[in-house]
Design an enzyme around this catalytic site. Structure first.
Site, PDB file in Angstrom:
ATOM      1  CG  PHE A 188      -1.870   1.221   1.159  1.00  0.00           C
ATOM      2  CD1 PHE A 188      -3.009   1.175   0.374  1.00  0.00           C
ATOM      3  CD2 PHE A 188      -1.576   2.398   1.843  1.00  0.00           C
ATOM      4  CE1 PHE A 188      -3.848   2.279   0.266  1.00  0.00           C
ATOM      5  CE2 PHE A 188      -2.407   3.507   1.741  1.00  0.00           C
ATOM      6  CZ  PHE A 188      -3.549   3.437   0.956  1.00  0.00           C
TER       7      PHE A 188
ATOM      8  CG  ASP B 206       5.413   3.561   1.908  1.00  0.00           C
ATOM      9  OD1 ASP B 206       5.418   4.148   3.003  1.00  0.00           O
ATOM     10  OD2 ASP B 206       4.418   3.510   1.162  1.00  0.00           O
TER      11      ASP B 206
ATOM     12  CE  LYS C 247      -1.259   5.423   7.722  1.00  0.00           C
ATOM     13  NZ  LYS C 247      -0.877   4.963   6.386  1.00  0.00           N
TER      14      LYS C 247
END
Ligand SMILES: *Cc1c(COP(=O)(O)O)cnc(C)c1O
Length: 420
Positions: free
Chosen positions: A150, A241, A270
């Site tokens: 993702f 990532d 995040k």
């Protein structure tokens, strides 16, 4: 909407919230749980009815310091009173300080700031492509990514995301991406050999050190070591990532530290601002292929968000939060494994690093992750799915031993309730 509604006192929010009104005006892009959260403190949040919950979602692995942490409150309050936004037309001292902290605490040499994880990955993709064209002389650069990965919701990042459910009906997708199974070296070697023909060549491999949304799947040490060797030998860029697993969540500051390797580029978002929206793309010295005008963001790295992220970084060090992540992670996994032993037909695996952990439900069992999560909410515990069969536990990194113990008890009650 009347002014009256806007000036109601906080106490009045109790009766003021209506999900029907909300749904009338907000696009239905999310499947929402029937809950409106209005206040938080530490690892706890309260809903509009005054009910208390243990927050093991933390804004999806985002509220690093929990809710209303004094250091974050002080940093953003001071900054918004002083200067909150200017432009990257000028030097922004807080941005420089944050970049320095990140570079001094990682393998990177420089940072670029944006507003989200997808945008950080977009920056990494652009940088890798420019490097491929201008330094490696590749005419058709290909970026390899993994199945079940993702990387975000923009067009380039849904293309990078190796899950058809995020891509369906949004075609045409971006050219220049190819997918391989995660943690599988022979498949990767075969893909590189198949791609590398003439003009078309592999420019970069983009992976998560631990796949978060794809089911909380940690990377294999041997796999990542070999990926690093292949990238170095072939001049392929390794992009990691770190949007979900980075910023201390894995028990190390960066996920790649669990794998004994260093990426050439990595992205963060995040947990970086502790809930204030900020993303970063970090890179080794060759990032100087980006020249003035190549990449930009209006909001990226403004004084407000950088002050927040700096407070998060400094608090991680000051409160020795990595040690807490490791200890609470061990406690949580031990507790989840004990629950798994009680339900061998229902729970197939417990896995994770630090405070990003997953509990996998048996694919054959009728129960879905959403059903357990609804029961958990009724028991005062917020958790988030990572696919239809995985429960994900990503509490604030300041979570206490007592809160972990309470969450485990609530989860047991929720499972008992859900299987009835
Ligand atoms: C959440 C996430 C993203 C996307 O971040 P946004 O801030 O929602 O754009 C990208 N990569 C990973 C690994 C993520 O977990």
């Amino acid at each position: 909407m009347s002014i009256q509604t806007l000036v109601e006192s906080p106490a009045a929010t109790k009766s003021a919230f209506s999900s029907a009104t909300f749904d009338e005006y907000v696009m239905s892009t999310y499947g929402r749980f029937p809950l409106a959260l209005v206040r938080g403190e530490g690892s706890r949040v309260w809903d509009a009815e005054g009910r208390e919950y243990l927050d093991f979602v933390a804004g999806i692995a985002t509220c690093t310091l929990g809710h209303a942490h004094p250091a974050l409150v002080e940093a953003v309050t001071n900054q918004i009173k002083t200067l909150h936004h200017v432009s990257n037309l000028y030097y922004i001292p807080q941005q420089g300080q944050l970049a320095q902290w990140l570079v001094e605490h990682s393998c990177a040499d420089k940072a670029f700031f944006c507003n989200s994880g997808a945008e950080a990955n977009e920056g990494a993709i652009k940088l890798a492509r420019k490097y491929a064209h201008t330094v490696l002389g590749i005419q058709e650069p290909v970026i390899i990514t993994a199945h079940a990965s993702f990387h975000g919701r923009t067009l380039a990042t849904i293309t990078a995301t190796g899950q058809p459910k995020y891509q369906q009906n949004f075609d045409p997708l971006m050219p220049g991406f190819q997918y391989v199974p995660y943690n599988d070296i022979p498949a990767l070697e075969a893909a590189i050999a198949q791609i590398d023909t003439g003009e078309r060549r592999v420019a970069a491999i983009l992976l998560e050190a631990l796949q978060g949304e794809g089911g909380v799947r940690p990377g294999d040490l041997a796999y990542f070591q070999r990926v690093r060797e292949i990238c170095t030998a072939k001049g392929i860029l390794l992009i990691l990532d770190e949007v979900q697993v980075g910023m201390a969540r894995s028990g190390k500051l960066w996920g790649y530290e669990n794998l004994g390797i260093e990426p050439d580029i990595f992205t963060s978002a995040k947990g970086l601002g502790g809930g204030i929206p900020i993303g970063a793309m970090l890179c080794k010295q060759f990032c100087d292929v980006f020249k003035p005008g190549d990449h930009a963001s209006t909001f990226g790295g403004n004084p407000f968000v950088c002050a927040a992220a700096l407070a998060v970084c400094q608090t991680l060090e000051k409160e020795n939060i990595l040690a807490n992540v490791q200890a609470r992670g061990e406690q949580l996994r031990a507790g989840l494994k004990a629950i798994a032993l009680k339900y061998p037909d229902l729970i197939t695996e417990v896995r994770g690093w630090g405070l990003i952990n997953g509990l996998e439900l048996n694919a054959e069992a009728a129960l879905t992750s959403t059903e357990v999560i609804k029961a958990a909410i009724s028991e005062g515990l917020l958790i988030v799915p990572a696919g239809p069969k995985v429960l994900r536990f990503v509490p604030p990194l300041i979570v206490t031993a007592e809160e972990i113990a309470q969450a485990l008890l609530a989860l047991e009650r929720a499972i008992a309730q859900a299987i009835k």
